[in-house]
Design an enzyme around this catalytic site. Structure first.
Site, short mmCIF file in Angstrom:
data_model
loop_
_atom_site.label_atom_id
_atom_site.label_comp_id
_atom_site.label_asym_id
_atom_site.label_seq_id
_atom_site.Cartn_x
_atom_site.Cartn_y
_atom_site.Cartn_z
N THR A 52 103.20 101.38 66.19
CA THR A 52 104.60 101.69 66.51
C THR A 52 105.37 100.41 66.81
O THR A 52 106.30 100.05 66.11
CB THR A 52 104.79 102.65 67.69
OG1 THR A 52 104.19 103.91 67.39
CG2 THR A 52 106.27 102.91 67.93
N TRP A 56 94.71 105.55 67.86
CA TRP A 56 95.76 105.76 66.87
C TRP A 56 95.34 105.20 65.50
O TRP A 56 95.85 105.61 64.49
CB TRP A 56 97.05 105.07 67.29
CG TRP A 56 97.99 105.88 68.11
CD1 TRP A 56 99.16 106.45 67.69
CD2 TRP A 56 97.89 106.21 69.49
NE1 TRP A 56 99.77 107.12 68.72
CE2 TRP A 56 99.02 106.98 69.85
CE3 TRP A 56 96.95 105.92 70.49
CZ2 TRP A 56 99.24 107.47 71.13
CZ3 TRP A 56 97.17 106.39 71.76
CH2 TRP A 56 98.29 107.16 72.07
N ASN A 68 94.55 112.55 64.56
CA ASN A 68 94.63 113.09 63.20
C ASN A 68 93.75 114.32 63.09
O ASN A 68 92.66 114.38 63.63
CB ASN A 68 94.15 112.05 62.18
CG ASN A 68 95.12 110.89 62.08
OD1 ASN A 68 96.30 111.09 61.92
ND2 ASN A 68 94.61 109.68 62.18
N GLU A 69 94.24 115.30 62.37
CA GLU A 69 93.42 116.51 62.21
C GLU A 69 93.69 117.18 60.88
O GLU A 69 94.84 117.38 60.50
CB GLU A 69 93.70 117.52 63.33
CG GLU A 69 92.76 118.70 63.22
CD GLU A 69 93.14 119.80 64.19
OE1 GLU A 69 92.76 120.94 63.94
OE2 GLU A 69 93.82 119.50 65.16
N GLU A 84 101.98 114.05 74.49
CA GLU A 84 102.90 112.94 74.24
C GLU A 84 104.30 113.52 74.17
O GLU A 84 104.57 114.41 73.36
CB GLU A 84 102.56 112.18 72.96
CG GLU A 84 103.47 110.97 72.74
CD GLU A 84 103.11 110.17 71.49
OE1 GLU A 84 101.89 110.05 71.21
OE2 GLU A 84 104.01 109.70 70.79
N ARG A 103 113.57 113.77 70.32
CA ARG A 103 112.99 114.80 69.45
C ARG A 103 112.31 115.84 70.33
O ARG A 103 111.86 115.50 71.43
CB ARG A 103 112.00 114.20 68.46
CG ARG A 103 110.95 113.29 69.10
CD ARG A 103 110.09 112.61 68.08
NE ARG A 103 109.50 111.43 68.70
CZ ARG A 103 108.52 110.72 68.17
NH1 ARG A 103 108.03 111.05 67.00
NH2 ARG A 103 108.03 109.66 68.77
#
Length: 665
Positions: free
Chosen positions: A91, A133, A179-180, A256, A378
Site C-alpha cells: 500500500t 499481505w 486471500n481466499e 480492517e 469506503r
C-alpha cells in the site's frame, strides 16, 4: 456533578414542544446477554504505515506509543494487528520478510517486533494478530499465488509465530488469511495442522480476513473446516454482515476498517462504525487501518491513522480526534465483556450500545453522528437523518440498583469549528434507575460505572518542520536497532543495513537492496526497486551517493530527485533518474520505468567497484557527475516540479549504497 450543569442536558425539562416527547430505551440483562466483546484495535502494516515512527527521538516516541496503547490514557487499544512482512509493496511501502529466501531466517528485521513489544509493555493483555499481505518469491515457486504449495506457505507463517515467541517472547493470539478462493480450504486445514504440530494450538485462525463470503458458506458446508476457524473477518463491511456469517455462530470482526483521513469527519466515521458495527452487523471487534499515520503524507491514503506521526526529524506529532473517540469505548470496557441484547438505533438518529463485565459494571456509548460528518472512505454511505433529541435510558435487571454513572462527552461542533473531545462531565445521579440526555447532533457520550478513565496529556510536541535541507547518512552503525536506515521509505524491494565483513574499509557499513526476485503480491510492484526519502516539496537540490553493483553485466543502480509517486502507484513514478549500469553505460530518464530518456552514453562503470553519483536539479535543468567529474549536463526537465529524493536498482538485484547526502537550495 453540579446541579447547574445538570439542567440543560440531564433533567427532562419541557423547554419546547419539540423536546417534550421523550423516547425511552431499556438497558436490561433479564433476557440474557448479547455477544462477547473482543476489543478495538489498530493495524500496523498493509503496508509500511508505521515506517517513520521508529525514527522518532525520545521522549516523543514514547509519548506517541502511550497515546496508542497505555491503558486509561489515550486510545488504550485492546488489539494490535501487524503485517507479516513479505518484501513487497502492500500500500504505502514494503516491509521486510523474516525469510527473504528459503534457507534464510532472521527475526530482527523491520519494526513490527519492536512495536508489538512496546504495545505489550504498556498493556500486557493486548491481543496480537499477524496477517501476511504478501510473500517472498520463493513461497510461490515462480507464481504470483501463495497457496499452490500450502505446506510451504503454512510453514513460512508458522515460523514467524515461532520466531515471535523465541526471539521476542511474544505470544501471537490470531493469524489471518487474507486471500481466499474455494480451493484455499486445503491451506486453512494445513495451517491448523501445522500450528498444532508446532505446539501452537492456542493460536486462532481468522478466515477469511477479507470477505464474508465464500468462507461463511464453506464453514456451513464443512464441519471439519468450521472446527478450525475461530473468526470470520471482513474488511470495510459498512457496518453490515450477511446471513450465512450469522448462521455459523462464529465471532464476526471488522478486521480492517476506517481508512479515512483523520480530520473531524474521519473521527465521525470512526465514532459511527464503532457502535454500528455491532448494532447493525453483530461485529464484536473493529480494527482501524491504520494504527498511526507514520509515513510520508503524499503516499497513498495519507494521514489515515488514528493519529499522525510523520515528522521524526522535528519530533512533531498530532493526537487526532479518532484517538479520543476510541477512548470512549476502550477506557470503559475490556475484551471479555458482553454486549447487552438491548442495543440499537435512536429514534432521532444515531445509535447506542451497552456492555457489562457481568460483575455489576455497565458502560453505555451513544453517538449521534450525522451523515455528512461521518463519511468513511469506503464503502458508500446511504443517506440518513439525525436530529437533536431527548432520550431517556431506563436501567433494569441487575443494573436497576446502579445510582451513579460517570459521564464523558465529545462534541464535534462542526458549525463553530471548536470541537471538544473526551471531556469529563463528572458523575450523574440516576433517579429510579433512569437518566435523560439532551443529545445534540455529532456528539458521543460514554456513561459508565468505571471510574479510572483519564484524558492523558503531555507537553506540546515541537512545532512541525520540513525535512532538513542538508541531510547525510553514512550508515556506519555496527548494531543498528532497526534493519532500515532512518527516513528511507522502501517502495519496491528492501534496503537493509549491511556489514561487509569480507571487504573491510571505507564501505564496510552500507545500505543494501536484498530482494532478488519479484515477490508474491496483490499490488503492482515496480520492475525496479526504489526507496524514497525527504520532502515531497523539494524542487532544486543535489543528491549524492556512493553505489556498488553486484550483478555482473546486467546490473544497474540509480539516484533520483523529484520522485512524484510511491506506494501502489510507484510503477508510474516520474522524476529525474540518474542510472549507471554494469555494462559501462549511463542513462538519465524522466521516469522510473526508464522509457523517457533525457540523456545517455558511456560511463565506464562496472560491477564490484564503487562509484560516486551526483545529481543536481535546478529549475528545468539537470546535470550529473560520476566520481566528481561531469558526465552529462543541461538535461531539460519540465515535469514533475517537485518530489522526493531516492535510490534504487534496475531490477530485483543485490546492490549497495553508501554516503548518501542531499542538499536543497
Amino acid at each position: 456533578m453540579e446541579q447547574t450543569r445538570l439542567v440543560p442536558w440531564v433533567l427532562c425539562l419541557c423547554l419546547s414542544l419539540r423536546v417534550c416527547c421523550l423516547q425511552t430505551y431499556d438497558l436490561n440483562d433479564k433476557g440474557g446477554l448479547g455477544r462477547v466483546f473482543d476489543g478495538i484495535g489498530g493495524l500496523s502494516g498493509g503496508g509500511a504505515t508505521s515506517r517513520l515512527l521508529v525514527n522518532y527521538a525520545e521522549p516523543y516516541r514514547n509519548q506517541i506509543l502511550d497515546f496508542l496503547f497505555k491503558p486509561n490514557f489515550g486510545a488504550s487499544l485492546h488489539i494490535l494487528k501487524v503485517e507479516i512482512g513479505g518484501d513487497a509493496q502492500t500500500t504505502d511501502g514494503t516491509e521486510p520478510s523474516h525469510m527473504h529466501y528459503e534457507n534464510d531466517e532472521n527475526y530482527f528485521r523491520g519494526y513490527e517486533w519492536w512495536l508489538m513489544k512496546e504495545a505489550k509493555r504498556r498493556n500486557p493483555n493486548i491481543t496480537l494478530i499477524g496477517l501476511p499481505w504478501a510473500f517472498p518469491a520463493w513461497v510461490g515457486h515462480g507464481k504470483n499465488w501463495p497457496y499452490d504449495f500450502p505446506d510451504i506457505t503454512a510453514t513460512y507463517v508458522v515460523n514467524w509465530i515461532l520466531g515471535a515467541k523465541q526471539y521476542h517472547d511474544l505470544d501471537i493470539n490470531y493469524i489471518g488469511i487474507w486471500n481466499e478462493r474455494n480451493y484455499d480450504i486445503n491451506y486453512i486445514k494445513l495451517l491448523r495442522f501445522t500450528l498444532d504440530k508446532s505446539g501452537l494450538d492456542g493460536v486462532r485462525i481468522i478466515a477469511s480476513d477479507n470477505l464474508w463470503e465464500p468462507i461463511a458458506s464453506s464453514l456451513l458446508l464443512d464441519p471439519e473446516l468450521s472446527s478450525m476457524v475461530d473468526v470470520i473477518g471482513a474488511h470495510y463491511p459498512g457496518t453490515t454482515t450477511v446471513a450465512n456469517a450469522l448462521k455459523t455462530h462464529k465471532k464476526l470482526w471488522s478486521s480492517e476498517d476506517y481508512s479515512t483521513f483523520n480530520d473531524e469527519v474521519g473521527g465521525g466515521c470512526w465514532a459511527r462504525i464503532l457502535n454500528r458495527n455491532y448494532v447493525n452487523g453483530n461485529m464484536t471487534a473493529t480494527i482501524s487501518w491504520n494504527l498511526v499515520a507514520s509515513y510520508y503524507e503524499e503516499l497513498p491514503f495519507g494521514r489515515e491513522g488514528l493519529m499522525t506521526a510523520k515528522e521524526p526529524w522535528s519530533g512533531n506529532y498530532v493526537v487526532a480526534s479518532p484517538i479520543w473517540i476510541t477512548a470512549h469505548t476502550t477506557q470503559f470496557t475490556q475484551p471479555g465483556w458482553s454486549y447487552l441484547q438491548t442495543v440499537g438505533h435512536l429514534e432521532g438518529g444515531g445509535s447506542y450500545v451497552a456492555l457489562t463485565d457481568g460483575k455489576g459494571n455497565l458502560t453505555v456509548i451513544i453517538e449521534t453522528m450525522t451523515h455528512d460528518h461521518s463519511i468513511c472512505i469506503r464503502p458508500p454511505l446511504p443517506p440518513f437523518n439525525v436530529t437533536s433529541q431527548n432520550a431517556t435510558f431506563q436501567l433494569n435487571g441487575s443494573f436497576a440498583s446502579i445510582t451513579k454513572l460517570q459521564v464523558w462527552r465529545s462534541q464535534f461542533n462542526f458549525k463553530t469549528k471548536k470541537p471538544s473531545f473526551f471531556v469529563d462531565l463528572g458523575p450523574l445521579k440516576l433517579v429510579d434507575g433512569a437518566f435523560t440526555l439532551s443529545l445534540g447532533v455529532d456528539e458521543v457520550y460514554t456513561l459508565s460505572t468505571i471510574t479510572t478513565a483519564k484524558k492523558g496529556v503531555y507537553p506540546d510536541p515541537p512545532p512541525s518542520a520540513g525535512f532538513p535541507k542538508a541531510y547525510k547518512d553514512n550508515f556506519n552503525i555496527r548494531n543498528p536497532p532497526f534493519s532500515e536506515a532512518p527516513h528511507f521509505a522502501d517502495q519496491t524491494g528492501v534496503f537493509e543495513y549491511y556489514i561487509n565483513l569480507t571487504d573491510p574499509g571505507p564501505h564496510t557499513f552500507t545500505l543494501r537492496q536484498v530482494v532478488t526476485s519479484r515477490p508474491v503480491t496483490w499490488a503492482a510492484d515496480a520492475d525496479q526497486t526504489i526507496s524514497v526519502i525527504g520532502d515531497y516539496k523539494w524542487r532544486n537540490l543535489t543528491v549524492m551517493c556512493d553505489v556498488f553493483m553486484e550483478s555482473v553485466d546486467t546490473g544497474g543502480v540509480f539516484i533520483a530527485a523529484r520522485v512524484n509517486k510511491g506506494g501502489e502507484s510507484v510503477r508510474s513514478a516520474n522524476g529525474v533518474f540518474f542510472w549507471v549500469f554494469a555494462d559501462g553505460t549511463y542513462k538519465v530518464t524522466n521516469d522510473l520505468a526508464g522509457q523517457t530518456v533525457l540523456a545517455e552514453g558511456l560511463s565506464g562503470t562496472r560491477a564490484y567497484g564503487w562509484n560516486t553519483l551526483t545529481l543536481t536539479v535546478n529549475g528545468q535543468l539537470a546535470s550529473g557527475q560520476l566520481n566528481g567529474f561531469p558526465l552529462w549536463k543541461n538535461a531539460v526537465v519540465l515535469n514533475p516540479q517537485s518530489g522526493w529524493a531516492a535510490i534504487g536498482t534496475k531490477s530485483f538485484e543485490l546492490a549497495q549504497f553508501d554516503n548518501f547526502a542531499v542538499v536543497v537550495d
